[in-house]
Design a protein around this motif. Structure first.
Motif, mmCIF file in Angstrom:
data_model
loop_
_atom_site.group_PDB
_atom_site.id
_atom_site.type_symbol
_atom_site.label_atom_id
_atom_site.label_comp_id
_atom_site.label_asym_id
_atom_site.label_seq_id
_atom_site.Cartn_x
_atom_site.Cartn_y
_atom_site.Cartn_z
ATOM 1 N N LYS A 15 2.443 66.256 -76.751
ATOM 2 C CA LYS A 15 1.760 66.960 -77.267
ATOM 3 C C LYS A 15 0.877 67.654 -75.844
ATOM 4 O O LYS A 15 0.060 68.581 -75.981
ATOM 5 C CB LYS A 15 0.011 65.999 -77.835
ATOM 6 N N CYS A 69 11.990 64.993 -76.893
ATOM 7 C CA CYS A 69 11.873 66.361 -77.232
ATOM 8 C C CYS A 69 13.068 66.841 -77.833
ATOM 9 O O CYS A 69 13.741 67.089 -79.075
ATOM 10 C CB CYS A 69 11.080 67.095 -76.848
ATOM 11 N N LEU A 111 7.750 62.881 -82.541
ATOM 12 C CA LEU A 111 7.047 61.268 -82.909
ATOM 13 C C LEU A 111 7.989 60.155 -83.341
ATOM 14 O O LEU A 111 8.445 58.573 -83.118
ATOM 15 C CB LEU A 111 5.559 61.373 -83.608
ATOM 16 N N GLN A 133 -3.240 62.262 -88.074
ATOM 17 C CA GLN A 133 -2.332 62.082 -87.620
ATOM 18 C C GLN A 133 -1.636 60.938 -87.771
ATOM 19 O O GLN A 133 0.273 60.368 -88.067
ATOM 20 C CB GLN A 133 -3.143 61.126 -86.176
ATOM 21 N N LEU A 176 3.635 54.625 -79.065
ATOM 22 C CA LEU A 176 4.387 56.103 -78.635
ATOM 23 C C LEU A 176 3.213 56.512 -77.513
ATOM 24 O O LEU A 176 3.432 57.574 -77.126
ATOM 25 C CB LEU A 176 3.470 56.853 -79.743
ATOM 26 N N GLY A 207 0.553 57.902 -76.847
ATOM 27 C CA GLY A 207 0.292 59.264 -77.926
ATOM 28 C C GLY A 207 1.277 60.008 -76.501
ATOM 29 O O GLY A 207 1.407 61.462 -77.721
ATOM 30 N N THR A 213 4.758 61.768 -78.566
ATOM 31 C CA THR A 213 4.279 62.545 -79.252
ATOM 32 C C THR A 213 4.416 64.312 -78.669
ATOM 33 O O THR A 213 4.573 65.704 -79.622
ATOM 34 C CB THR A 213 3.010 63.370 -79.826
ATOM 35 N N SER A 263 3.149 59.642 -88.902
ATOM 36 C CA SER A 263 3.442 57.936 -88.419
ATOM 37 C C SER A 263 4.994 57.866 -89.873
ATOM 38 O O SER A 263 5.533 56.889 -89.201
ATOM 39 C CB SER A 263 2.622 57.012 -87.304
ATOM 40 N N SER A 279 10.684 65.222 -85.392
ATOM 41 C CA SER A 279 9.143 65.387 -84.798
ATOM 42 C C SER A 279 9.911 64.283 -83.406
ATOM 43 O O SER A 279 10.679 63.328 -84.106
ATOM 44 C CB SER A 279 7.877 64.380 -85.470
#
Length: 323
Positions: free
Chosen positions: A217, A253, A264, A289, A209, A212, A215, A293, A262
């Motif tokens: 975020k 996205c 992710l 979290q 990912l 992170g 994701t 996944s 999502s």
């Protein structure tokens, strides 16, 4: 969860692996238990740790949970040796003496007699390769490990090590290589993936990912409870907080919005289904979290979406990869 063979071996593993790098440090034992329970309930089998994670505490936590959460025989247990921390500094030592001592320490912390997959955590030019690889041979012949692999090796290092092990009967053939791979880091496509495919190694991507970032975020800043806000991971995540990464994240996205998924799920499904990949290693700080996944097992990206993501994230290739 679907199962795949690890490289050209007969070992079958879940097509997602549970990473435990944060266990014993950012993830306490209660959260670790919740993660392992969720992972096993989803059909996961491959759990990855390392002697160097949290100074061995990751292995200690996992060892205490074995048998309590899931029978040992139901897991494919993987760990790594060759990297440790001494006096607050990262130390790489892949000598035969240190590797075998670390493996014995891993077995004690995990509370087992053998691990299913033991991996060299990194390459080091300070030790002759044949000495390092001899530790893998002894680990298998002595019953301490059932399969062996490498991690963070370049393409030529992967080919050199795998060919050396295949050149003489009785040596422990390499089963896998664990390397960083995501839409934000596709460098292994130049040489590592072709080497792994040619020599029969399964690929276990870490940070699938993008540490992170994929994701989404970080699109509006750095959340206070995120890895980028942690003193342990600030620099680790920060390398992907740049303009190129933001462009790729925006594409992920948009794809997620169009598919009703999502970001992710889109990013993880992409790397899971790349040629040569056996199982992305998914780590999380909390069980909540991780559960995000585990939904990806039922998801397959439309070919046109995968192609669009390929285009926006394509690594620069030239001679000699393309001629």
């Amino acid at each position: 969860m679907q199962q795949r063979h690890l490289g050209r071996t007969g070992l079958r593993v879940s097509r997602l692996a549970l990473g435990t790098m944060t266990w014993g440090r950012d993830t306490d034992e209660h959260e670790a238990r919740e993660q392992l329970t969720a992972f096993v309930d989803a059909g996961g089998t491959l759990v990855d740790t390392a002697a160097g994670y949290a100074d061995g505490d990751s292995e200690r936590v996992l060892g205490r949970l074995l048998g309590e959460v899931v029978p040992r025989e139901n897991l494919v247990l993987a760990t790594k040796g060759g990297v440790s921390r001494r006096g607050g500094h990262r130390v790489v030592d892949v000598s035969r003496r240190t590797l075998l001592a670390e493996l014995d320490g891993s077995l004690r912390r995990l509370g087992v007699d053998t691990v299913d997959l033991w991996q060299l955590h990194t390459w080091s030019p300070a030790v002759p390769l044949e000495e390092t690889l001899s530790a893998l041979d002894f680990a298998v012949s002595s019953g301490r490990a059932r399969y062996v692999g490498i991690s963070n090796y370049t393409g030529w290092q992967t080919a050199h090590a795998a060919t050396y092990q295949q050149a003489w009967p009785g040596r422990a053939t390499l089963a896998s290589t664990q390397v960083e791979y995501s839409l934000l880091q596709r460098g292994i496509e130049r040489e590592v993936l072709p080497a792994a495919e040619a020599l029969g190694l399964g690929v276990l991507p870490w940070s699938p990912l993008g540490r992170g970032v994929l994701t989404g975020k970080y699109r509006a800043g750095t959340p206070a409870d995120s890895r980028a806000a942690s003193p342990h991971f600030e620099r680790f995540v920060g390398v992907y907080l740049d303009k190129r990464s933001y462009r790729i994240v925006d594409a992920v996205c948009r794809a997620a919005e169009g598919l009703g998924l999502s970001p992710l799920e889109v990013a993880l499904a992409w790397v899971r289904d790349r040629p040569g990949v056996t199982a992305p290693v998914v780590g999380a700080r909390t069980a909540a979290q991780l559960r995000g996944s585990l939904t990806v097992d039922d998801i397959e990206l439309p070919p046109e979406i995968s192609a669009a993501l390929d285009d926006v994230s394509a690594p620069p290739l030239g001679y000699p990869e393309r001629r």
